[in-house]
Design an enzyme around this catalytic site. Structure first.
Site, short mmCIF file in Angstrom:
data_model
loop_
_atom_site.label_atom_id
_atom_site.label_comp_id
_atom_site.label_asym_id
_atom_site.label_seq_id
_atom_site.Cartn_x
_atom_site.Cartn_y
_atom_site.Cartn_z
N ARG A 1 0.84 -1.19 0.00
CA ARG A 1 0.00 0.00 0.00
C ARG A 1 0.87 1.24 0.00
O ARG A 1 1.92 1.30 0.63
CB ARG A 1 -0.91 0.01 1.24
CG ARG A 1 -2.09 -0.94 1.07
CD ARG A 1 -3.05 -0.84 2.23
NE ARG A 1 -2.62 -1.64 3.35
CZ ARG A 1 -2.11 -1.14 4.46
NH1 ARG A 1 -1.97 0.17 4.63
NH2 ARG A 1 -1.73 -1.95 5.44
N GLY B 1 -4.14 -3.92 -2.31
CA GLY B 1 -4.45 -3.01 -1.20
C GLY B 1 -4.68 -1.58 -1.67
O GLY B 1 -5.29 -0.77 -0.97
N LYS C 1 -9.81 -2.13 1.20
CA LYS C 1 -9.33 -1.04 2.03
C LYS C 1 -9.81 0.33 1.55
O LYS C 1 -9.81 1.29 2.31
CB LYS C 1 -7.80 -1.09 2.10
CG LYS C 1 -7.29 -2.33 2.82
CD LYS C 1 -8.05 -2.56 4.08
CE LYS C 1 -7.39 -3.46 5.12
NZ LYS C 1 -6.81 -4.71 4.73
N CYS D 1 1.09 -9.30 11.90
CA CYS D 1 1.25 -9.48 13.35
C CYS D 1 0.46 -10.67 13.88
O CYS D 1 0.11 -10.71 15.05
CB CYS D 1 0.83 -8.22 14.08
SG CYS D 1 1.90 -6.82 13.74
N SER E 1 -3.00 -15.90 11.10
CA SER E 1 -2.77 -17.17 11.77
C SER E 1 -3.71 -17.34 12.96
O SER E 1 -4.12 -18.45 13.27
CB SER E 1 -1.30 -17.32 12.18
OG SER E 1 -0.91 -16.25 12.97
N ARG F 1 2.91 -6.08 17.36
CA ARG F 1 4.22 -6.74 17.37
C ARG F 1 5.08 -5.99 18.39
O ARG F 1 5.46 -4.86 18.16
CB ARG F 1 4.82 -6.66 15.97
CG ARG F 1 6.13 -7.37 15.78
CD ARG F 1 6.55 -7.31 14.33
NE ARG F 1 5.83 -8.29 13.53
CZ ARG F 1 6.32 -9.49 13.20
NH1 ARG F 1 7.53 -9.84 13.58
NH2 ARG F 1 5.61 -10.32 12.48
C1 SPV Z 1 -3.41 -5.15 5.20
O1 SPV Z 1 -2.29 -4.71 4.85
O2 SPV Z 1 -3.93 -4.84 6.26
C2 SPV Z 1 -4.12 -6.09 4.34
C3 SPV Z 1 -3.73 -6.15 2.97
O3 SPV Z 1 -5.06 -6.71 4.75
S1 SPV Z 1 -4.16 -4.74 2.14
O4 SPV Z 1 -5.27 -5.07 1.28
O5 SPV Z 1 -2.98 -4.38 1.40
O6 SPV Z 1 -4.54 -3.70 3.06
MN MN Z 2 -5.86 -5.88 6.49
#
Ligand code: SPV
Ligand code: MN
Length: 634
Positions: free
Chosen positions: A96, A233, A240, A283, A287, A428
């Site tokens: 991004r 992103g 986003k 972070c 997972s 983190r």
């Molecule tokens: C993030 O970076 O928080 C993501 C991937 O989930 S993005 O679509 O690049 O924002």
């Molecule tokens: Mn995200």
């Protein structure tokens, strides 16, 4: 709302549409009863000059066509798996772009931490950049639902893009929603518009004019413009880009748009308790989602009050997740989904071996010679800095359907969402927070866990890795209102609730003096189970100056049952040590930041002051580093 146009002249837009589109797609478009939409598309045609136009209805033919087109355009490359492809964003377009993502506001006033631009300036720049930008390309028009069909929580969006890859990603990640546009529902409720172009492409089909990469969010008009970029992103509208519009709308209407997963955790007797969780990218968010018992969502949550309860929906049906580090031992289910011959996956910025096998950091086999994010890779390849070049990029991603996961919760389609019993915040942090801790109450949690969240930077945004950053609610990059207002919204939201979610902080990245992680990746499953029991009042806790932490014996039981592991007193003591100096330093940092944000609610400072006093009191009594064994149970 009178919507912004790309052109101001009056002309016969129906005539333009009819001449620019084939019969089938023209009919698909004009069947949507919204003249304003028709005129907008016609403006785009006259300005950006696409060669052809495709309106996605969402039938199988559309899915097949869009995939085929992405391959034909070379935006995606085939692998040795029939339904899996690889997309490369280009070495300068791998994350991004914070600097060039701006919120357009009429006054152009500065809002701390938010990148704003005067709306009229932004719009005129964008209109210039869209001139002729789609020449020779097919333009896709894709209506999507952000949320279950016909739910009160659901938001609507219309993606317009010249990228088959972006369209393909949208179609995996969101519900195609043509019917709700055609029957007028989306028009009545209002919809967001996302206009995107990859811009001029180089011979590798990468956006060429990166210096003119712009992502502009027009709050007044529920529209986002994105140009000269491919990275999802920056380009996939409902993700986003929509989040910023959603935050703004939620603020006005009194509900929450969060950068959070939604998961179910099973308790005794198969009880399912739902949690949402906010973590900055990289972070442990994905997972944690995968290690929970059921998955509703892995990235976004819309949370509203429903009969006195906080309820969450996932606007998505797919996942655009970080693939770096995904391995068969720690992430068996995700690993299986990614390599199952039947699943559809778009890999981005991984290494594509010469034999068509996708490779990423985390696969047990050694990396092979092949194509990567920096054109080509071979064993021993060095980057410009003389250091070994990573074969797959640290921000390499997968795009796939959530339906492939055995743990997918059928309530992903519940129009009333799932009840949120707990909210988790995790950053983190190598030296301050314990692995899991419950806030004293909602306000304490919103302030000390949400608003005070910090994180050491990862590869998901452009810039240096490892620096400690202020990351309130893990949403700073996506805020369209000031952080102070966003906090105030959470206080306001609580007042509508009879049942208030508990708030927790987690930290998977605590290190010892030698820099080794104190926890294993799978330990987070135990933290989740502990939080589940806390929500139901089934385990006690130890009171510390910063919140409630688990009692050793409760964790012993959970470690044994969940992971078959003996959890030692030594490990517990080191992990759950209360680190007073680091906490005091953190309060100073956070205090300072908020003292410079004008509309921070006063109560935030009160809560921080109280926490500081508690920390000092404990320090006087127990010293700087306090073993949890020394503290009383609640
Ligand atoms: C993030 O970076 O928080 C993501 C991937 O989930 S993005 O679509 O690049 O924002
Ligand atoms: Mn995200």
């Amino acid at each position: 709302m009178v919507r912004e146009r790309l052109l101001y002249e009056e002309y016969d837009y129906m005539d333009v549409l009819e001449k620019s589109m084939d019969k089938i797609h023209f009919k698909r478009l004009i069947d949507i009863p919204d003249p304003e939409l028709h005129r907008w598309i016609s403006d785009i045609i006259l300005v950006a000059k696409p060669e052809s136009i495709y309106v996605v209805k969402g039938d199988q033919g559309d899915f097949d066509f869009v995939r085929k087109k992405a391959l034909e355009n070379r935006e995606e490359i085939p692998t040795r798996y029939k339904y899996k492809t690889v997309h490369f964003d280009g070495p300068r377009d791998l994350a991004r772009d914070r600097a060039n993502t701006k919120i357009l506001i009429p006054s152009g006033e500065n809002i701390p931490y938010i990148n704003t631009l005067r709306r009229d300036l932004g719009l005129s720049e964008i209109k210039g950049l869209f001139r002729d930008v789609m020449k020779g390309k097919m333009m896709f028009i894709l209506p999507v639902c952000m949320g279950p069909h016909r739910s009160d929580f659901t938001l609507y969006g219309l993606q317009v893009t010249d990228s088959a890859y972006v369209t393909h990603s949208d179609m995996i990640l969101y519900r195609v929603c043509y019917d709700e546009f055609r029957d007028g529902t989306a028009i009545k409720k209002g919809y967001m518009r996302f206009l995107h172009s990859v811009g001029e492409l180089d011979e590798r089909v990468w956006s060429k004019n990166i210096q003119y990469r712009r992502i502009y969010i027009d709050l007044e008009d529920d529209t986002v413009y994105s140009v000269n970029t491919e990275y999802a992103g920056n380009t996939v509208g409902p993700k986003k880009l929509a989040l910023r519009l959603c935050v703004y709308r939620g603020y006005r209407e009194g509900w929450l748009c969060e950068h959070m997963f939604i998961v179910g955790v099973k308790g005794p007797g198969d009880r399912v308790t739902y949690f949402t969780g906010a973590y900055p990218a990289g972070c442990g968010k994905t997972s944690t989602t995968m290690i929970a018992d059921t998955i509703v969502g892995d990235d976004l949550a819309i949370i509203r009050d429903y009969k006195g309860e906080a309820r969450a929906i996932n606007p998505e049906i797919g996942s655009f997740g970080i693939i770096d580090g995904v391995n068969p031992k720690d992430d068996p289910e995700l690993y299986r989904v990614l390599l199952d011959p039947e699943t559809e996956v778009i890999f981005s910025n991984i290494l594509l071996c010469e034999d068509g096998e996708p490779w990423w950091n985390g696969r047990p086999e050694p990396p092979c010679k092949g194509l990567n994010w920096n054109i080509e890779w071979w064993p021993g390849k060095k980057g410009k800095d003389g250091r070994p070049e990573p074969p797959s990029h640290p921000n390499a991603r997968f795009t796939t359907y959530l339906k492939y996961f055995e743990k997918l919760d059928p309530r992903i389609d519940d129009p009333n969402g799932v009840p949120v019993s707990g909210m988790i915040f995790g950053g983190r942090d190598s030296d301050t927070h314990v692995p899991v801790e419950e806030a004293f109450d909602w306000v304490h949690g919103i302030v000390t866990k949400g608003a005070a969240l910090e994180s050491e930077r990862t590869a998901a945004v452009l810039g240096g890795v490892g620096v400690r950053e202020f990351s309130p609610f893990a949403i700073l990059d996506f805020l369209s209102i000031s952080v102070g207002k966003y906090i105030e919204l959470h206080f306001r939201f609580e007042e509508k609730l009879e049942k208030k979610p508990r708030i927790f902080g987690v930290n998977y990245f605590l290190k010892d003096k030698k820099g080794r992680f104190l926890n294993e990746k799978t330990d987070k499953r135990v933290w989740l189970k502990w939080m589940e029991l806390r929500v139901h009042g089934e385990v006690d806790a130890i009171t510390t100056p910063t919140g409630y932490i688990p009692i050793y014996n409760d964790l012993v039981v959970l470690f044994r049952r969940e992971l078959g592991k003996e959890y030692s007193e030594v490990d517990y003591e080191e992990q759950f040590m209360v680190r007073i100096p680091q906490h005091l330093e953190k309060i100073e940092r956070i205090w300072k930041i908020y003292s410079e944000i004008p509309d921070t609610p006063k109560i935030l400072f009160e809560v921080l002051d109280e926490q500081k006093e508690r920390l000092k009191k404990y320090r006087d009594r127990y010293g700087d580093y306090i073993s949890p064994f020394k503290l009383d149970h609640k």
